[in-house]
Design a protein around this motif. Structure first.
Motif, PDB file in Angstrom:
ATOM      1  N   ASN A 172       0.889  -1.183   0.154  1.00  9.28           N
ATOM      2  CA  ASN A 172       0.417   0.132  -0.233  1.00  9.28           C
ATOM      3  C   ASN A 172       1.222   1.110  -0.159  1.00  9.28           C
ATOM      4  O   ASN A 172       1.803   1.593   0.667  1.00  9.28           O
ATOM      5  N   TYR A 173       0.671   2.292  -1.124  1.00  6.77           N
ATOM      6  CA  TYR A 173       2.006   3.195  -1.232  1.00  6.77           C
ATOM      7  C   TYR A 173       1.948   3.972  -0.392  1.00  6.77           C
ATOM      8  O   TYR A 173       2.491   4.120   0.717  1.00  6.77           O
ATOM      9  N   GLN A 174       0.483   4.728  -0.124  1.00  6.24           N
ATOM     10  CA  GLN A 174       0.490   5.781   1.005  1.00  6.24           C
ATOM     11  C   GLN A 174       0.549   5.428   1.939  1.00  6.24           C
ATOM     12  O   GLN A 174       1.305   6.350   3.513  1.00  6.24           O
ATOM     13  N   TYR A 175       0.475   3.494   2.895  1.00  9.76           N
ATOM     14  CA  TYR A 175       1.383   3.456   3.847  1.00  9.76           C
ATOM     15  C   TYR A 175       2.420   3.649   4.914  1.00  9.76           C
ATOM     16  O   TYR A 175       2.453   4.099   5.351  1.00  9.76           O
ATOM     17  N   ASP A 176       2.973   3.162   3.301  1.00  5.73           N
ATOM     18  CA  ASP A 176       4.379   2.800   3.575  1.00  5.73           C
ATOM     19  C   ASP A 176       5.238   4.348   3.688  1.00  5.73           C
ATOM     20  O   ASP A 176       6.201   4.590   3.726  1.00  5.73           O
ATOM     21  N   LEU A 177       4.614   5.259   2.737  1.00  7.69           N
ATOM     22  CA  LEU A 177       5.322   6.626   2.737  1.00  7.69           C
ATOM     23  C   LEU A 177       5.335   7.252   3.873  1.00  7.69           C
ATOM     24  O   LEU A 177       6.012   8.050   4.103  1.00  7.69           O
TER      25      LEU A 177
END
Length: 372
Positions: free
Chosen positions: A277-282
């Protein structure tokens, strides 16, 4: 650390069953050997052995020496000369080309600070500690020999013997804590010289796996096998479920901005971001960068890390070079990994390499001994 924990657990059970125990410790090696100084093995009266002092070649004779120690309840130093072509000392062909000094200590259950209790204190509270073991190569039944001193980073000092060398040992133990590496010293007591092995003990690696997908399962299993402390975090309660992971693993359901409120972090804590999940990792990376962690791994191609850093810059946050030095994206070593299990092994190996400050080269290409 895992080996020490297993030794302590076995000792507790043996004590509960009124069973005698002996602790065997490698205190010095000259040349090559499978295990280095600090390797320990607990021998139970029943013949059960927990831990190891070699790759299996010394354990048979060590059991005999331990059984003898049960009889006379004394501390003794045994020399195994594996450089001898005939291996007359041990009676088997070892081929390690080294001289190994192993100390056998009878464990007195009633002694408040017996060697196992000192090891227990060294393993408590996720702090660095130094265990000091005395030995005398010239007088192998010197009554001063044994696992006798403990110093932790909170300056808690324990000593099993009253001797004039206590002050010197304390000074040297503090230096070992500072240097974060094992050490040998020699002291004079009257007319005798006695050697001391300073074993530097640090907490197990703590790995926080951010992401509870199927590929996180083998990573958590391998980390647990090594004795690491494992935590799994995910925002999805359908994935972050205890029954999907090993029982020793702590599983948390959390939004990224709340994760750090629930986790204790120290200089042995590593994060691997693999939520897909890109936003979570970000958001997680943004929260982790200022913490001076030894390892932050980001699953995915290098372009993903570049995209994350560009987006953080657009938000006004530009990491320092020192912060970026501890970010490993893509995470893992280049071993041709494809499956979740293979990827997990590459991540585990990279974390081990980074925390041990190694280069990850093939051992056959080393021109120096395997161990320092």
């Amino acid at each position: 650390m895992k080996e020490l924990v297993e030794i302590i657990r076995a000792y507790d059970q043996a004590k509960k069953n009124a069973m005698q125990t002996v602790l065997a410790t490698v205190v010095h090696v000259d040349g090559s050997s499978y295990r280095r100084p600090g390797a320990r093995m607990l021998v139970l009266e029943s013949g059960l052995m927990i831990g190891a002092i070699s790759g299996g070649c010394l354990e048979g004779d060590a059991l005999k020496k331990a059984l003898l120690t049960f009889t006379d309840r004394t501390t003794r130093l045994i020399t195994y000369d594996t450089s001898n072509e005939d291996d007359a000392t041990v009676g088997i062909q070892l081929g390690c080309e080294g001289i190994i000094q192993v100390l056998f200590e009878y464990i007195n259950h009633s002694q408040e600070n017996n060697p196992i209790e000192l090891l227990r204190k060294a393993c408590n509270n996720r702090q660095k500690a130094v265990i000091v073991t005395l030995f005398d190569i010239q007088d192998k039944k010197n009554p001063l020999m044994g696992t006798a001193f403990l110093l932790d980073e909170q300056e808690h000092f324990e000593s099993n013997v009253v001797a004039e060398i206590n002050k010197s040992i304390l000074v040297d133990a503090r230096q070992v804590l500072t240097n974060a590496s094992a050490h040998f010293s020699q002291y004079k007591i009257g007319e005798k010289s006695i050697q001391a092995f300073f074993d530097y003990i640090q907490p197990p690696i703590s790995i926080v796996i951010v992401g509870a997908g199927n590929d996180a399962i083998p990573l958590s299993q391998m980390a647990d096998l090594l004795g690491w402390e494992v935590k799994v975090v995910d925002g999805r309660n359908t994935h972050a479920k205890q029954d999907r992971f090993i029982s020793a693993c702590q599983v948390l359901v959390s939004k990224p901005e709340k994760v750090l409120e629930q986790i204790k972090i120290d200089n042995r804590t590593c994060f691997v971001l693999m939520t897909h999940n890109y936003q979570y990792d970000l958001q997680m990376l943004k929260a982790l960068l200022p913490l001076d962690l030894p390892y932050i791994g980001l699953l995915g191609p290098k372009k993903k890390l570049e995209k994350v850093l560009n987006e953080l810059a657009e938000q006004g946050y530009v990491p320092t070079e020192a912060q970026l030095a501890n970010v490993y994206g893509p995470t893992g070593l280049d071993i041709g990994a494809e499956t979740a299990e293979e990827i997990a092994s590459s991540i585990i190996a990279e974390i081990q390499m980074v925390l041990n400050r190694k280069e990850g080269i093939q051992l056959r290409n080393k021109n120096t001994p395997i161990h320092q």
